[in-house]
Design a protein around this motif. Structure first.
Motif, PDB file in Angstrom:
ATOM      1  N   ILE A 136       0.746  -1.219   0.060  1.00  0.00           N
ATOM      2  CA  ILE A 136       0.101  -0.010  -0.036  1.00  0.00           C
ATOM      3  C   ILE A 136       0.633   1.330  -0.017  1.00  0.00           C
ATOM      4  CG2 ILE A 136      -1.731   1.388   1.408  1.00  0.00           C
ATOM      5  CD1 ILE A 136      -3.152  -1.148   2.157  1.00  0.00           C
ATOM      6  N   ILE A 137       0.455   2.265  -0.940  1.00  0.00           N
ATOM      7  CA  ILE A 137       0.957   3.658  -0.861  1.00  0.00           C
ATOM      8  C   ILE A 137      -0.194   4.513  -0.452  1.00  0.00           C
ATOM      9  CG2 ILE A 137       1.751   5.525  -1.967  1.00  0.00           C
ATOM     10  CD1 ILE A 137       3.275   3.503  -3.971  1.00  0.00           C
ATOM     11  N   ALA A 138      -0.436   5.247   0.634  1.00  0.00           N
ATOM     12  CA  ALA A 138      -1.670   5.880   1.100  1.00  0.00           C
ATOM     13  C   ALA A 138      -1.302   7.597   1.452  1.00  0.00           C
ATOM     14  CB  ALA A 138      -2.230   5.077   2.099  1.00  0.00           C
ATOM     15  N   VAL A 139      -2.352   8.138   1.358  1.00  0.00           N
ATOM     16  CA  VAL A 139      -2.398   9.499   1.735  1.00  0.00           C
ATOM     17  C   VAL A 139      -3.437   9.750   2.690  1.00  0.00           C
ATOM     18  CG1 VAL A 139      -1.040  10.314  -0.254  1.00  0.00           C
ATOM     19  CG2 VAL A 139      -3.435  10.392  -0.385  1.00  0.00           C
ATOM     20  N   ARG A 140      -3.527  10.953   3.472  1.00  0.00           N
ATOM     21  CA  ARG A 140      -4.648  11.305   4.367  1.00  0.00           C
ATOM     22  C   ARG A 140      -5.621  11.911   3.570  1.00  0.00           C
ATOM     23  NH1 ARG A 140      -5.639  15.931   7.079  1.00  0.00           N
ATOM     24  NH2 ARG A 140      -3.889  16.796   5.882  1.00  0.00           N
ATOM     25  N   GLY A 141      -6.833  11.703   3.816  1.00  0.00           N
ATOM     26  CA  GLY A 141      -7.927  12.538   3.490  1.00  0.00           C
ATOM     27  C   GLY A 141      -8.623  13.281   4.650  1.00  0.00           C
ATOM     28  N   ASN A 142      -9.287  13.976   4.166  1.00  0.00           N
ATOM     29  CA  ASN A 142      -9.832  15.081   5.037  1.00  0.00           C
ATOM     30  C   ASN A 142     -10.992  14.270   6.015  1.00  0.00           C
ATOM     31  OD1 ASN A 142     -12.007  14.786   2.746  1.00  0.00           O
ATOM     32  ND2 ASN A 142     -13.430  16.352   3.959  1.00  0.00           N
ATOM     33  N   CYS A 143     -11.220  13.315   5.913  1.00  0.00           N
ATOM     34  CA  CYS A 143     -11.906  12.371   6.891  1.00  0.00           C
ATOM     35  C   CYS A 143     -11.120  11.405   7.689  1.00  0.00           C
ATOM     36  CB  CYS A 143     -13.254  11.779   6.258  1.00  0.00           C
ATOM     37  SG  CYS A 143     -14.439  12.697   5.606  1.00  0.00           S
ATOM     38  N   ASP A 144      -9.864  11.127   7.614  1.00  0.00           N
ATOM     39  CA  ASP A 144      -9.120  10.605   8.175  1.00  0.00           C
ATOM     40  C   ASP A 144      -8.551  11.115   9.354  1.00  0.00           C
ATOM     41  OD1 ASP A 144      -9.147   8.358   6.311  1.00  0.00           O
ATOM     42  OD2 ASP A 144      -7.592   9.472   4.941  1.00  0.00           O
ATOM     43  N   ASP A 151       0.165  14.414   3.514  1.00  0.00           N
ATOM     44  CA  ASP A 151      -0.874  14.887   2.509  1.00  0.00           C
ATOM     45  C   ASP A 151      -0.553  14.459   1.132  1.00  0.00           C
ATOM     46  OD1 ASP A 151      -1.641  16.276   4.681  1.00  0.00           O
ATOM     47  OD2 ASP A 151      -0.435  17.928   4.594  1.00  0.00           O
ATOM     48  N   TYR A 152       0.824  13.963   0.860  1.00  0.00           N
ATOM     49  CA  TYR A 152       0.831  13.610  -0.465  1.00  0.00           C
ATOM     50  C   TYR A 152       1.952  12.515  -0.510  1.00  0.00           C
ATOM     51  CZ  TYR A 152       5.107  16.384  -0.679  1.00  0.00           C
ATOM     52  OH  TYR A 152       6.199  17.183  -0.415  1.00  0.00           O
ATOM     53  N   PHE A 186       0.365  11.679  -5.594  1.00  0.00           N
ATOM     54  CA  PHE A 186      -0.705  11.142  -5.016  1.00  0.00           C
ATOM     55  C   PHE A 186      -1.170  12.156  -3.957  1.00  0.00           C
ATOM     56  CE2 PHE A 186       1.566   7.091  -5.923  1.00  0.00           C
ATOM     57  CZ  PHE A 186       0.915   6.912  -7.289  1.00  0.00           C
ATOM     58  N   THR A 187      -2.512  12.319  -3.789  1.00  0.00           N
ATOM     59  CA  THR A 187      -3.015  13.363  -2.877  1.00  0.00           C
ATOM     60  C   THR A 187      -4.580  13.086  -2.573  1.00  0.00           C
ATOM     61  OG1 THR A 187      -3.017  15.612  -1.887  1.00  0.00           O
ATOM     62  CG2 THR A 187      -3.676  15.410  -4.231  1.00  0.00           C
ATOM     63  N   HIS A 188      -5.133  13.815  -1.636  1.00  0.00           N
ATOM     64  CA  HIS A 188      -6.410  13.195  -1.559  1.00  0.00           C
ATOM     65  C   HIS A 188      -7.483  14.433  -2.331  1.00  0.00           C
ATOM     66  CE1 HIS A 188     -10.565  11.965   0.174  1.00  0.00           C
ATOM     67  NE2 HIS A 188     -10.631  13.420   0.536  1.00  0.00           N
ATOM     68  N   GLY A 189      -7.247  15.360  -2.318  1.00  0.00           N
ATOM     69  CA  GLY A 189      -7.820  16.696  -3.056  1.00  0.00           C
ATOM     70  C   GLY A 189      -8.367  17.678  -2.338  1.00  0.00           C
ATOM     71  N   HIS A 190      -8.189  17.631  -0.881  1.00  0.00           N
ATOM     72  CA  HIS A 190      -8.763  18.898  -0.029  1.00  0.00           C
ATOM     73  C   HIS A 190      -7.661  19.919   0.072  1.00  0.00           C
ATOM     74  CE1 HIS A 190      -6.587  16.043   2.930  1.00  0.00           C
ATOM     75  NE2 HIS A 190      -6.662  17.021   3.645  1.00  0.00           N
ATOM     76  N   LEU A 191      -6.455  19.599  -0.094  1.00  0.00           N
ATOM     77  CA  LEU A 191      -5.300  20.247  -0.110  1.00  0.00           C
ATOM     78  C   LEU A 191      -4.828  20.770  -1.578  1.00  0.00           C
ATOM     79  CD1 LEU A 191      -3.396  19.019   2.943  1.00  0.00           C
ATOM     80  CD2 LEU A 191      -5.133  20.982   2.923  1.00  0.00           C
ATOM     81  N   TYR A 192      -4.798  19.973  -2.379  1.00  0.00           N
ATOM     82  CA  TYR A 192      -4.303  20.272  -3.794  1.00  0.00           C
ATOM     83  C   TYR A 192      -5.356  19.591  -4.558  1.00  0.00           C
ATOM     84  CZ  TYR A 192       0.614  20.424  -1.926  1.00  0.00           C
ATOM     85  OH  TYR A 192       1.660  20.784  -1.205  1.00  0.00           O
ATOM     86  N   ASP A 193      -5.963  20.203  -5.616  1.00  0.00           N
ATOM     87  CA  ASP A 193      -6.771  19.748  -6.557  1.00  0.00           C
ATOM     88  C   ASP A 193      -6.625  20.378  -7.822  1.00  0.00           C
ATOM     89  OD1 ASP A 193      -7.932  22.486  -6.386  1.00  0.00           O
ATOM     90  OD2 ASP A 193      -9.241  22.003  -5.183  1.00  0.00           O
TER      91      ASP A 193
END
Length: 179
Positions: free
Chosen positions: A66-74, A89-90, A102-109
């Motif tokens: 797994i490669i994972a990033v933090r989301g706004n609900c995490d 965050d990425y 890779f990022t969640h999208g609440h900081l970078y979009d």
């Protein structure tokens, strides 16, 4: 390398279980998680099959891949039960001559891109809508949500040999692009 991209699980064990069946069938090398893993969040309804503890167990079984990033609900407490890093965050991966960001999208979009260059691939989640396009030789990709899509059907992404795809649960390719 062949990898699967999943976003916005929001604690749905039923949906994650189906996606992981496909992961195994397709013999993936890595699983990229674009955030919002265990919790449904206060703005979302409970997804079908909401079982965050079972999601945790299933994801932990794949911790080496797994490669994972933090989301706004995490939350910080999620990292206490998940056995792979997920608080960044990425994350980045360099593969096939491309940088995957890779990022969640609440900081970078799409409106607030990080520093990217031609040939890079920007992958994000958060909006629960599929996106697959090229702008200024940068590939922009969002696999949508596997549990709570806001447009279209539940979907995830697959990358292999320079091709990026958005795929439905019945393994139908909804969109694809060569990067």
């Amino acid at each position: 390398m062949k990898f699967m991209i999943v976003s916005d699980i929001h604690g749905s064990y039923a949906d994650l279980k189906r996606v992981m069946e496909i992961y195994e069938e397709e013999k993936m090398d890595k699983l990229v998680l674009l955030g919002d893993l265990l919790y449904h969040g206060p703005r979302n309804p409970l997804p079908e099959g909401y079982q965050p503890q079972e999601v945790m167990k299933l994801l932990n079984a794949y911790k080496e891949n797994i490669i994972a990033v933090r989301g706004n609900c995490d939350a910080e407490v999620d990292q206490m039960v998940l056995e792979f890093p997920m608080r960044g965050d990425y994350s980045e991966l360099y593969l096939d001559g491309h940088r995957f960001f890779f990022t969640h999208g609440h900081l970078y979009d799409e409106e607030h891109l990080p520093m990217l260059k031609a040939g890079d691939v920007f992958m994000y989640g958060h909006i629960h809508k599929p996106v697959l396009k090229k702008e200024n030789d940068i590939t922009i990709f969002n696999p949508s949500s596997i549990s709570l899509p806001k447009a279209g059907q539940k979907s995830f992404g697959i990358y292999e040999n320079g091709e990026l795809k958005i795929v439905s649960f019945d393994k139908k390719v909804l969109q694809s692009i060569k990067i």
